[in-house]
Design a protein around this motif. Structure first.
Motif, PDB file in Angstrom:
ATOM      1  N   ALA A 263      18.506  46.422   6.295  1.00 54.15           N
ATOM      2  CA  ALA A 263      19.475  45.732   5.358  1.00 54.15           C
ATOM      3  C   ALA A 263      18.762  44.595   4.670  1.00 54.15           C
ATOM      4  O   ALA A 263      19.202  44.114   3.370  1.00 54.15           O
ATOM      5  CB  ALA A 263      20.751  45.604   5.925  1.00 54.15           C
ATOM      6  N   HIS A 264      18.098  43.686   5.438  1.00 54.49           N
ATOM      7  CA  HIS A 264      17.669  42.498   4.864  1.00 54.49           C
ATOM      8  C   HIS A 264      16.355  41.842   5.561  1.00 54.49           C
ATOM      9  O   HIS A 264      16.087  42.180   6.837  1.00 54.49           O
ATOM     10  CB  HIS A 264      18.544  41.330   5.296  1.00 54.49           C
ATOM     11  CG  HIS A 264      18.574  40.073   4.717  1.00 54.49           C
ATOM     12  ND1 HIS A 264      18.399  39.634   3.240  1.00 54.49           N
ATOM     13  CD2 HIS A 264      18.101  38.811   5.115  1.00 54.49           C
ATOM     14  CE1 HIS A 264      18.254  38.502   3.108  1.00 54.49           C
ATOM     15  NE2 HIS A 264      17.951  38.152   4.184  1.00 54.49           N
ATOM     16  N   ARG A 265      15.538  41.603   4.706  1.00 53.64           N
ATOM     17  CA  ARG A 265      14.337  40.924   5.310  1.00 53.64           C
ATOM     18  C   ARG A 265      14.067  39.498   5.096  1.00 53.64           C
ATOM     19  O   ARG A 265      14.777  39.253   3.682  1.00 53.64           O
ATOM     20  CB  ARG A 265      13.026  41.762   4.862  1.00 53.64           C
ATOM     21  CG  ARG A 265      12.962  43.273   5.097  1.00 53.64           C
ATOM     22  CD  ARG A 265      11.675  43.750   4.374  1.00 53.64           C
ATOM     23  NE  ARG A 265      11.632  45.297   4.572  1.00 53.64           N
ATOM     24  CZ  ARG A 265      12.084  45.948   4.170  1.00 53.64           C
ATOM     25  NH1 ARG A 265      13.152  45.824   2.986  1.00 53.64           N
ATOM     26  NH2 ARG A 265      11.822  47.331   4.406  1.00 53.64           N
TER      27      ARG A 265
ATOM     28  N   THR B 179      26.347  39.780   6.227  1.00 51.74           N
ATOM     29  CA  THR B 179      25.365  40.619   6.588  1.00 51.74           C
ATOM     30  C   THR B 179      25.984  42.118   6.791  1.00 51.74           C
ATOM     31  O   THR B 179      27.107  42.300   7.599  1.00 51.74           O
ATOM     32  CB  THR B 179      24.356  40.149   7.383  1.00 51.74           C
ATOM     33  OG1 THR B 179      24.868  40.152   8.752  1.00 51.74           O
ATOM     34  CG2 THR B 179      23.829  38.877   7.126  1.00 51.74           C
ATOM     35  N   THR B 180      25.215  43.244   6.675  1.00 44.22           N
ATOM     36  CA  THR B 180      25.500  44.489   7.051  1.00 44.22           C
ATOM     37  C   THR B 180      24.217  45.163   7.533  1.00 44.22           C
ATOM     38  O   THR B 180      23.038  44.876   6.878  1.00 44.22           O
ATOM     39  CB  THR B 180      26.064  45.190   6.043  1.00 44.22           C
ATOM     40  OG1 THR B 180      25.129  45.368   4.823  1.00 44.22           O
ATOM     41  CG2 THR B 180      27.444  44.775   5.648  1.00 44.22           C
ATOM     42  N   GLY B 181      24.048  45.692   8.513  1.00 43.05           N
ATOM     43  CA  GLY B 181      22.858  46.514   9.014  1.00 43.05           C
ATOM     44  C   GLY B 181      21.798  45.703   9.564  1.00 43.05           C
ATOM     45  O   GLY B 181      21.971  44.443   9.721  1.00 43.05           O
ATOM     46  N   PRO B 182      20.808  46.222   9.907  1.00 44.71           N
ATOM     47  CA  PRO B 182      19.572  45.581  10.562  1.00 44.71           C
ATOM     48  C   PRO B 182      18.802  44.472   9.665  1.00 44.71           C
ATOM     49  O   PRO B 182      18.761  44.722   8.351  1.00 44.71           O
ATOM     50  CB  PRO B 182      18.530  46.785  10.848  1.00 44.71           C
ATOM     51  CG  PRO B 182      19.536  47.935  10.888  1.00 44.71           C
ATOM     52  CD  PRO B 182      20.668  47.737   9.803  1.00 44.71           C
ATOM     53  N   ILE B 183      18.505  43.473  10.230  1.00 44.18           N
ATOM     54  CA  ILE B 183      17.836  42.336   9.911  1.00 44.18           C
ATOM     55  C   ILE B 183      16.606  42.002  10.677  1.00 44.18           C
ATOM     56  O   ILE B 183      16.419  42.038  11.802  1.00 44.18           O
ATOM     57  CB  ILE B 183      18.587  41.020   9.966  1.00 44.18           C
ATOM     58  CG1 ILE B 183      20.017  41.434   9.088  1.00 44.18           C
ATOM     59  CG2 ILE B 183      17.942  39.886   9.214  1.00 44.18           C
ATOM     60  CD1 ILE B 183      21.049  40.278   9.600  1.00 44.18           C
ATOM     61  N   VAL B 184      15.421  42.013   9.613  1.00 45.36           N
ATOM     62  CA  VAL B 184      14.099  41.817  10.162  1.00 45.36           C
ATOM     63  C   VAL B 184      13.692  40.514   9.438  1.00 45.36           C
ATOM     64  O   VAL B 184      13.682  40.062   8.439  1.00 45.36           O
ATOM     65  CB  VAL B 184      13.124  42.981   9.761  1.00 45.36           C
ATOM     66  CG1 VAL B 184      11.729  42.618  10.100  1.00 45.36           C
ATOM     67  CG2 VAL B 184      13.503  44.132  10.559  1.00 45.36           C
ATOM     68  N   LEU B 185      12.915  39.926  10.688  1.00 41.78           N
ATOM     69  CA  LEU B 185      12.282  38.408  10.201  1.00 41.78           C
ATOM     70  C   LEU B 185      10.680  38.628  10.212  1.00 41.78           C
ATOM     71  O   LEU B 185      10.173  39.348  10.969  1.00 41.78           O
ATOM     72  CB  LEU B 185      12.698  37.306  11.034  1.00 41.78           C
ATOM     73  CG  LEU B 185      14.105  36.917  11.203  1.00 41.78           C
ATOM     74  CD1 LEU B 185      14.459  35.930  12.356  1.00 41.78           C
ATOM     75  CD2 LEU B 185      14.591  36.506  10.038  1.00 41.78           C
ATOM     76  N   ILE B 186       9.919  38.161   9.211  1.00 39.69           N
ATOM     77  CA  ILE B 186       8.584  38.527   9.163  1.00 39.69           C
ATOM     78  C   ILE B 186       7.899  37.006   9.288  1.00 39.69           C
ATOM     79  O   ILE B 186       7.930  36.064   8.761  1.00 39.69           O
ATOM     80  CB  ILE B 186       8.268  38.586   7.696  1.00 39.69           C
ATOM     81  CG1 ILE B 186       9.118  40.095   7.286  1.00 39.69           C
ATOM     82  CG2 ILE B 186       6.766  39.442   7.677  1.00 39.69           C
ATOM     83  CD1 ILE B 186       9.237  41.326   8.203  1.00 39.69           C
TER      84      ILE B 186
END
Length: 324
Positions: free
Chosen positions: A296-298, A316-323
């Motif tokens: 959902a969000h990066r 927010t909605t759904g999976p969030i990934v930090l890079i």
């Protein structure tokens, strides 16, 4: 030089600091992992705030990630440099590189991309043990999922729908209602606009549901009990709105001889066999199409504080990934 997000004291998102760290050579049973993606989960805010205390400070928070093995320590025979792995739950994820125990790492199939793995391992394994062991959902069951548009919520709804259950989900906005419907909810309730317990009773013809999965906590717990049929199960697995107040357990009798569970993924993954079984079940569900994961969000790992603010404000909605 390697960097990580650390906290020196418990507090708000401002407690998260981007700092240089030393990552040494792996010791016995360890590997050094170059991280390519970090999953952000609500439990990270509990560790940051002190709602869940850490063994010591300063500390690197985060419990989920994926990356490439750079080096292996003595006695490690199951992994080698270049292997792609993921993990959850394992504290210390908010870092560019880290040491990790080899027996907690999950080799990734070639068809699962690193960012997808970091977005779904913790939430997917959580959904699996909630649906298959905490309460074994069967065709014809009716379940209630609080926060159905969240990361675990979407997983629960998809998987339960595939298992043949009727899925009722609660959300906080029309936008999130559309997300929940897309994830397999048969009925979606806007809990800011209507009494969700009364609506559940209406949907079920007064019968109530077989199980409630509640990750919201304080704001929904007592009303969730009113949604259950006699001798059914209340599963409390989060506290996004705050911890549940101390409970007089006689309430469970008054509400219909209700059973109450407070499970955690950490307990369910105590052994290597447990980890492999949960990860294998999740990978099978993904391969079969019963469960789908979209990121959902990066955001860069350096922006973790901003993403924490959005998560806690329920933007927010759904999976969030930090890079990293």
């Amino acid at each position: 030089m390697v960097h990580a997000i650390r906290i020196h004291d418990y507090g708000g998102p401002e407690a998260l600091r981007w700092e240089e760290i030393e990552v040494g050579d792996p010791g016995p049973g360890q590997v050094r992992l170059r991280q390519t993606a970090v999953g952000l989960n609500y439990i990270d805010t509990y560790h940051r705030s002190g709602a869940y205390k850490l063994p010591q400070l300063p500390a690197i928070i985060g419990t989920e990630g994926a990356g490439v093995v750079e080096a292996v320590g003595p006695d490690v025979t199951t992994l080698k440099p270049g292997d792609r792995v993921g993990y959850a739950p394992l504290i210390g994820a908010y870092a560019e590189s880290r040491l990790a125990p080899a027996d907690r790492l999950i080799p990734l199939p070639s068809w699962i991309e690193d960012r997808q793995a970091a977005a779904m391992l913790l939430q997917g394994m959580t959904a699996q043990f909630l649906l298959r062991s905490t309460y074994a959902v069967q065709p014809g069951d009716t379940i209630l999922v609080q926060a159905a548009a969240g990361g675990v919520g979407q997983m629960l709804c998809q998987w339960a729908h595939a298992l043949g259950a009727t899925v009722i989900g609660t959300v906080g906005s029309p936008e999130k209602a559309a997300v929940a419907q897309g994830a397999g909810c048969d009925h979606v309730i806007l809990y800011h606009e209507e009494d969700f317990a009364a609506r559940v009773r209406d949907i079920t013809g007064g019968r109530g549901v077989d199980v409630v999965y509640d990750s919201v906590g304080q704001d929904t717990f007592m009303a969730s009990l009113d949604c259950l049929k006699p001798f059914s199960l209340m599963v409390s697995f989060g506290q996004a709105s705050g911890p549940v107040a101390p409970l007089d357990i006689s309430v469970l009798a008054q509400k219909g001889s209700i059973f109450l569970a407070k499970p955690t993924l950490a307990t369910v993954t105590r052994s290597r066999d447990d980890i492999e079984a949960l990860a294998g079940g999740l990978f099978e569900a993904l391969a079969s199409g019963r469960v789908q994961v979209g990121i959902a969000h990066r955001a860069p790992l350096t922006e973790a504080a901003s993403v924490h603010r959005d998560l806690e404000a329920r933007r927010t909605t759904g999976p969030i990934v930090l890079i990293p």
